[in-house]
Design a protein around this motif. Sequence first.
Motif, short mmCIF file in Angstrom:
data_model
loop_
_atom_site.label_atom_id
_atom_site.label_comp_id
_atom_site.label_asym_id
_atom_site.label_seq_id
_atom_site.Cartn_x
_atom_site.Cartn_y
_atom_site.Cartn_z
N ASN A 1 0.85 -1.20 0.00
CA ASN A 1 0.00 0.00 0.00
C ASN A 1 0.88 1.24 0.00
O ASN A 1 1.03 1.91 1.02
CB ASN A 1 -0.92 -0.02 1.23
N PRO A 2 1.50 1.55 -1.14
CA PRO A 2 2.42 2.69 -1.19
C PRO A 2 1.74 3.98 -0.72
O PRO A 2 0.60 4.26 -1.11
CB PRO A 2 2.78 2.78 -2.68
N ASP A 3 2.44 4.70 0.12
CA ASP A 3 1.94 5.97 0.67
C ASP A 3 2.32 7.06 -0.31
O ASP A 3 3.39 7.64 -0.24
CB ASP A 3 2.59 6.20 2.05
N HIS B 1 -0.03 3.23 -8.32
CA HIS B 1 0.78 2.03 -8.16
C HIS B 1 -0.03 0.79 -8.50
O HIS B 1 -1.23 0.75 -8.25
CB HIS B 1 1.31 1.92 -6.73
N GLN B 2 0.66 -0.21 -9.00
CA GLN B 2 0.00 -1.46 -9.38
C GLN B 2 1.01 -2.58 -9.30
O GLN B 2 2.19 -2.38 -9.55
CB GLN B 2 -0.49 -1.30 -10.81
N ILE C 1 -2.87 -6.43 -9.47
CA ILE C 1 -3.39 -6.11 -8.15
C ILE C 1 -3.30 -4.60 -7.93
O ILE C 1 -2.24 -4.01 -8.09
CB ILE C 1 -2.56 -6.83 -7.06
N THR C 2 -4.43 -4.01 -7.57
CA THR C 2 -4.47 -2.58 -7.26
C THR C 2 -4.43 -2.41 -5.75
O THR C 2 -5.25 -2.99 -5.05
CB THR C 2 -5.78 -1.96 -7.81
N PRO C 3 -3.47 -1.64 -5.21
CA PRO C 3 -3.43 -1.47 -3.77
C PRO C 3 -4.61 -0.61 -3.27
O PRO C 3 -5.19 0.13 -4.08
CB PRO C 3 -2.09 -0.77 -3.54
N ALA D 1 10.99 0.58 -6.24
CA ALA D 1 10.53 1.91 -6.65
C ALA D 1 11.26 3.04 -5.92
O ALA D 1 11.24 4.19 -6.36
CB ALA D 1 9.02 2.03 -6.44
N GLU D 2 11.92 2.71 -4.81
CA GLU D 2 12.69 3.73 -4.08
C GLU D 2 14.15 3.76 -4.52
O GLU D 2 14.97 4.46 -3.93
CB GLU D 2 12.62 3.47 -2.57
#
Lengths: 132, 132, 132, 132, 132
Positions: free
Chosen positions: A29-31, A37-38, A91-93, B64-65
Amino acid sequence: MNGLNDDPMAPQTFLYGCVLEAGKEVVFNPDDDELEHQLDLRMACVDPSTKDELHMVEVEGQDAEGQKVKAALVSLKPSTLPSVCLGGFTITPPTVFRLKTGSGPVHISGQHLVMMEAGQSFDDDEDDEEEE
Amino acid sequence: MNGLNDDPMAPQTFLYGCVLEAGKEVVFNPDDDELEHQLDLRMACVDPSTKDELHMVEVEGQDAEGQKVKAALVSLKPSTLPSVCLGGFTITPPTVFRLKTGSGPVHISGQHLVMMEAGQSFDDDEDDEEEE
Amino acid sequence: MNGLNDDPMAPQTFLYGCVLEAGKEVVFNPDDDELEHQLDLRMACVDPSTKDELHMVEVEGQDAEGQKVKAALVSLKPSTLPSVCLGGFTITPPTVFRLKTGSGPVHISGQHLVMMEAGQSFDDDEDDEEEE
Amino acid sequence: MNGLNDDPMAPQTFLYGCVLEAGKEVVFNPDDDELEHQLDLRMACVDPSTKDELHMVEVEGQDAEGQKVKAALVSLKPSTLPSVCLGGFTITPPTVFRLKTGSGPVHISGQHLVMMEAGQSFDDDEDDEEEE
Amino acid sequence: MNGLNDDPMAPQTFLYGCVLEAGKEVVFNPDDDELEHQLDLRMACVDPSTKDELHMVEVEGQDAEGQKVKAALVSLKPSTLPSVCLGGFTITPPTVFRLKTGSGPVHISGQHLVMMEAGQSFDDDEDDEEEE
């Protein structure tokens, strides 16, 4: 040099991997308020330390009504099927992976795609002049 | 003959293959400032000389980072699962493949895609006139 | 009726199949100056006459430097894994398939795509007026 | 913020999962006049409670003449093949899934895509001004 | 309401399934002058009544020279591999499926795509005013 050919919507591809063990959830769950994001899941596999029992991986996400929904992603057993191709399962977060059965470890890998959200551009909240 | 229909962003497809053995890393990192490179992994398999134990292939890339990240790509055992389709797992270099377990050999194959980087064109550093 | 919607770059799809046996190479290299050819490999399988040993298929093509390169495509054994999906492995000719190990037969199938080369059109060397 | 880059035809991706048991049909038929729905099936798998017999999943949909048609989607047996990749099998509702043989449970998962129907836009029945 | 966004070339997706038994060919050759048809094969599987022997499915179509060509699509054996993903193997009719070995049944499923032929439109030979 002037970036005329830049496509700001083209996703960037990064490597994603996680390890699932009994009782340990993995959250994706990227903040990030600005980028979309996917996950494109590609492979699931066991390793030599994985106990020879059936491991079922569960993924938790959202259905079309916005409700939390769980789905069985894959079942692996070292002596029967140590690897399975997940074929680009998108997958979608926010999403959660967990072992529903089995003690693990089970490895999940794939691509983490990062792209602009529709209706945004990379300089929405930056003042610099985008020259590439 | 005049290349009017040429799409400079269309990738060219080449064959990629490597062989993994215990203690031997395979690096994919084309030394190229002008073109963008990508691997689309298609198949992993053993051969008759591969010892009958579980071989797990690890791939190392970037998340991604921008941090180094490792993921388990596939696990193969000759008597259980001698081949697995990797389904087009897209890898952006720099990347490293290695056997995390098993003595090998394990074979990886796929497509090496070469394309223009966004914001560049094939004559950035050439003097010929190519009007598009 | 005037062919306005015709897309001369859209590939046409044909059926491709070959049979590999020990000591017998299969070459895919259409003799064609005007059209571009490509194989999208889909399936590999054995048949009931295939000996129960590990068969490894090798494919030979070109790498990004124009050098000849060999890759292991798939390993099949009748009693363990009689069929494998190749997942659309894209091969650009000239290419050669052969059994690296095993006596065969092993069957390969997929799609043979034929499309215009970039920079050409179907009437480059034809005088007829293209009306469809 | 003004949605200038919004592509109203781009599908949204949600998680889909269902569990099949003997004598229990699962219907996928969203009650929706405005949006188009589709399933991209990705994985089928058993769990540790699934009896060790061959389970065949049947899917029922429509053929090109609008007639009801049944097709065998996948066969799984826990001790032989506990998981299979369905490779993005696209299903247009209305559809029904059922176990044709076996007592289950068998798990199906994939992506539920929601998109605009051709010829419609998101404000067909909304009064807000959304200029694109 | 006026169909402005309609894409007449976008294919429609229907469910396709057939059952192969020894000595029984299945032909796919829609009798249709106006629409283009295609099969995207997704899965092959056995059922509990399938004898435990190796079943090889043969597909017959056309090669790039317009000649009839046969290819081995997949080999299945109930006790070894009851299901295989065909990964979207695209078949252009006319085509014939048959069991080359084994007594069956073997089930094939996938998507039947129907689209406009290039250079045509849906009202070429209809007088009604297309309003959707």
